[in-house]
Design a protein around this motif. Sequence first.
Motif, PDB file in Angstrom:
ATOM      1  N   VAL A  60       0.866  -1.184   0.000  1.00  0.00           N
ATOM      2  CA  VAL A  60       0.000   0.000   0.000  1.00  0.00           C
ATOM      3  C   VAL A  60       0.900   1.231   0.000  1.00  0.00           C
ATOM      4  N   ARG A  61       0.738   2.067  -1.011  1.00  0.00           N
ATOM      5  CA  ARG A  61       1.513   3.304  -1.094  1.00  0.00           C
ATOM      6  C   ARG A  61       0.679   4.472  -0.580  1.00  0.00           C
ATOM      7  N   LEU A  62       1.261   5.235   0.342  1.00  0.00           N
ATOM      8  CA  LEU A  62       0.586   6.378   0.951  1.00  0.00           C
ATOM      9  C   LEU A  62       1.299   7.665   0.543  1.00  0.00           C
ATOM     10  N   GLU A  63       0.518   8.635   0.095  1.00  0.00           N
ATOM     11  CA  GLU A  63       1.048   9.935  -0.298  1.00  0.00           C
ATOM     12  C   GLU A  63       0.276  11.025   0.435  1.00  0.00           C
ATOM     13  N   PRO A  97       2.776  15.415  -4.407  1.00  0.00           N
ATOM     14  CA  PRO A  97       3.013  14.713  -3.137  1.00  0.00           C
ATOM     15  C   PRO A  97       4.255  15.247  -2.431  1.00  0.00           C
ATOM     16  N   MET A  98       4.173  15.374  -1.126  1.00  0.00           N
ATOM     17  CA  MET A  98       5.271  15.915  -0.325  1.00  0.00           C
ATOM     18  C   MET A  98       6.374  14.878  -0.185  1.00  0.00           C
ATOM     19  N   GLN A  99       7.623  15.348  -0.172  1.00  0.00           N
ATOM     20  CA  GLN A  99       8.775  14.451  -0.109  1.00  0.00           C
ATOM     21  C   GLN A  99       9.564  14.572   1.193  1.00  0.00           C
ATOM     22  N   HIS A 100       9.159  15.465   2.068  1.00  0.00           N
ATOM     23  CA  HIS A 100       9.914  15.682   3.301  1.00  0.00           C
ATOM     24  C   HIS A 100       8.957  15.996   4.450  1.00  0.00           C
ATOM     25  N   THR A 131       6.585  10.050   0.634  1.00  0.00           N
ATOM     26  CA  THR A 131       5.713   8.951   0.244  1.00  0.00           C
ATOM     27  C   THR A 131       6.166   7.663   0.927  1.00  0.00           C
ATOM     28  N   ALA A 132       5.214   6.869   1.443  1.00  0.00           N
ATOM     29  CA  ALA A 132       5.540   5.663   2.215  1.00  0.00           C
ATOM     30  C   ALA A 132       4.897   4.432   1.592  1.00  0.00           C
ATOM     31  N   ASP A 133       5.623   3.320   1.615  1.00  0.00           N
ATOM     32  CA  ASP A 133       5.108   2.023   1.182  1.00  0.00           C
ATOM     33  C   ASP A 133       5.026   1.100   2.393  1.00  0.00           C
TER      34      ASP A 133
END
Length: 315
Positions: A64-67, A76-79, A106-108
Motif C-alpha cells: 500500500v503506497r501512501l502519499e 506529493p510531499m517528499q519531506h 511517500t511511504a510504502d
Amino acid sequence: MTFHKLLTGLIVIVCAFGSSVSSVSAQDAFETFKQLDGSTKMPKLQAFSPNLAPLTPTISGRNVRLEAKLNGTNEPMQHGLSWRVFSQIPGPDGKLPLLASAEGGTADFQLLPGEYFVNVSFGRAGATKRLSVPKEGEISNQVMVLDAGGLVLNASSGSDTQISSQKLLFDIYSNEVQADGERGLIIADVQPNTIIRLNAGTYHVVSEYGSINAVVRADIRVESGKLTEATIQHRAAQVGLKLVSEVGGEAIADTAWSILTSGGDVVAESVSAFPIMVLAEGSYTAIARNKDKIYQKDFEVVAGVNDNVEVPLTQ
C-alpha cells in the motif's frame, strides 16, 4: 483584519496591535528553510508491531503506497511527514495498537488484508483516514490531503527597530474561545524565525517582548499550501537604569529598583546596579533605594527608542 493580494501571496496589516503577514505559495517555500531540507524521498520504516500476523502462503501482505499533499493541487510531499498505521481493534489498554510507522515523504507499507486507521502528520498539522486493504485486486495509491501551511513569526518595535530574538517568544492559540473563556494552547514558547507547520486556519498569536508588560496579540491566518511570514509590531523599548552621583557617572552598586506606571502600579522590580528592562510605551517612575535612602525620577518610554535613565543622588 484587511487582506491585500500580492504577487507572492497575502499581506495583512493589524492596525491596533500592528503585524504584517505575507504568504508565499507552494511546498517550495518550506524547503528554503534548513529545518525542512533533506534529500531522502522515500521514508524508512521505523517500527512494526507484532500485532501484524506473520505472512503465510495463503495470506499475503499487500503493498500500500501512501502519499500526502499540502492541499488538493500540490504534488506529493517528499519531506517532513510522519506516518502511523493503527489497528482498528483496541488493545487491552483501550488504545488502538500502532502497527507500523515511517518518516519522510511517500511511504510504502506491506499490510495484511483488513481494516486500518492511517494518520499522517506534518508538524502540528495532521489528517487521519480509514484504510481498507482488500485480499485481491488493484490497490490504488492512497492520497491524503493535509490542508496545511507554515507560519514563521517575528517582531519589530516602533516603526522598524529589529528586536533581538533572545528577547522574543510567541504562543500560538486556537482562534476559538472555549466555554471557560479561554483559548486552547497549540504551542508555547515559539522562537522567532522558526517554521511552525499548522492546519490551515486562523490562529491567535501572543507575542512577548521581554518579560514585563510588552505583550501584543494578533489573529493570523495560515493558508493551505503556503508559508506565512508574520511580523508583529510592538510599542515598547529597552530601558537601562542607573543611580549615579553625577550625570554620565558610573552606576552605584547595591541599588534596589521599583518601576511604577503613571497610575502607581508596580510593574517591575530588580536589585542590580544597572538593570535593563523592556517596557511598553508610556509614562513611568523609577524608584531607587540605596543605603536606606530613596531616589526617584519620572521618565517616558517611546516605542523603538532604547534609552538609559539616570537617577541622580542629588535632586
